[in-house]
Motif scaffolding. Structure first.
Motif, PDB file in Angstrom:
ATOM      1  N   UNK A  25      -0.288   8.982  90.360  1.00  0.00           N
ATOM      2  CA  UNK A  25      -0.532   9.738  89.130  1.00  0.00           C
ATOM      3  C   UNK A  25      -0.720  11.235  89.367  1.00  0.00           C
ATOM      4  N   UNK A  26      -1.069  11.625  90.590  1.00  0.00           N
ATOM      5  CA  UNK A  26      -1.324  13.040  90.866  1.00  0.00           C
ATOM      6  C   UNK A  26      -0.077  13.776  91.364  1.00  0.00           C
ATOM      7  N   UNK A  27       1.088  13.162  91.240  1.00  0.00           N
ATOM      8  CA  UNK A  27       2.329  13.781  91.738  1.00  0.00           C
ATOM      9  C   UNK A  27       2.495  15.183  91.160  1.00  0.00           C
ATOM     10  N   UNK A  28       2.764  16.139  92.059  1.00  0.00           N
ATOM     11  CA  UNK A  28       2.866  17.541  91.638  1.00  0.00           C
ATOM     12  C   UNK A  28       3.691  18.329  92.644  1.00  0.00           C
ATOM     13  N   UNK A  29       4.131  19.461  92.208  1.00  0.00           N
ATOM     14  CA  UNK A  29       4.748  20.462  93.068  1.00  0.00           C
ATOM     15  C   UNK A  29       3.958  21.742  92.903  1.00  0.00           C
ATOM     16  N   UNK A  30       4.242  22.706  93.756  1.00  0.00           N
ATOM     17  CA  UNK A  30       3.590  24.010  93.691  1.00  0.00           C
ATOM     18  C   UNK A  30       4.665  25.069  93.897  1.00  0.00           C
ATOM     19  N   UNK A  31       4.482  26.237  93.290  1.00  0.00           N
ATOM     20  CA  UNK A  31       5.486  27.287  93.449  1.00  0.00           C
ATOM     21  C   UNK A  31       5.022  28.448  94.334  1.00  0.00           C
ATOM     22  N   UNK A  32       3.972  28.208  95.160  1.00  0.00           N
ATOM     23  CA  UNK A  32       3.592  29.256  96.117  1.00  0.00           C
ATOM     24  C   UNK A  32       4.739  29.436  97.110  1.00  0.00           C
ATOM     25  N   UNK A  33       4.703  30.484  97.896  1.00  0.00           N
ATOM     26  CA  UNK A  33       5.820  30.785  98.795  1.00  0.00           C
ATOM     27  C   UNK A  33       6.108  29.645  99.761  1.00  0.00           C
ATOM     28  N   UNK A  34       5.082  28.989 100.279  1.00  0.00           N
ATOM     29  CA  UNK A  34       5.269  27.889 101.224  1.00  0.00           C
ATOM     30  C   UNK A  34       5.861  26.659 100.532  1.00  0.00           C
ATOM     31  N   UNK A  35       5.224  26.232  99.461  1.00  0.00           N
ATOM     32  CA  UNK A  35       5.669  25.015  98.766  1.00  0.00           C
ATOM     33  C   UNK A  35       7.038  25.190  98.124  1.00  0.00           C
ATOM     34  N   UNK A  36       7.310  26.374  97.623  1.00  0.00           N
ATOM     35  CA  UNK A  36       8.620  26.637  97.015  1.00  0.00           C
ATOM     36  C   UNK A  36       9.718  26.420  98.039  1.00  0.00           C
TER      37      UNK A  36
END
Length: 135
Positions: A25-36
């Protein structure tokens, strides 16, 4: 379905059992420089929620910026397995692609956290929802 999952890097040198805090349920992405650049979908586990069954010594650590987050990768295949979160240092984010029987493409919609405007910096931290539309 149980929140305890088997997980491994691509080459199998690093294997672990992980207890997910809220399942998938906590599935997510991030757009910080590393995660992007990494592009992974992550789910949450508590700091005591990962038990390595092999290869913990085959992990390498990468940190940047505030050095609060700790990103772990297999030294052999380079796959990101998990990270200690900056927004909640009491949790790990675990790469769903490392979970047995799970693919990042299993999630039709994924919340994208705004890591550029990180909540730890007093900003919003939520960018929106990414919708996957298979061709």
């Amino acid at each position: 379905m149980s929140n305890v999952r088997k997980a491994a890097c691509h080459c199998g040198a690093v294997t672990f059992d992980v207890t997910l805090s809220e399942g998938l349920e906590t599935a997510r992405r991030c757009d910080c420089s590393m995660c992007r650049m990494r592009g992974a979908v992550a789910v949450s586990a508590s700091l005591d929620g990962i038990v390595f069954t092999s290869g913990e010594d085959n992990l390498t650590l990468y940190q940047f910026g505030t050095k609060t987050a700790k990103h772990y990768f297999c030294k052999t295949c380079g796959i990101y397995t998990h990270h200690q979160r900056r927004s909640n240092p009491n949790e790990f984010g675990v790469n769903v692609a490392c979970l047995e029987g799970v693919s990042p493409f299993d999630f039709p919609e994924v919340v994208v956290h705004d890591g550029v405007n990180h909540p730890s910096d007093g900003k919003s931290g939520v960018a929106g929802v990414l919708v996957f539309k298979p061709s």
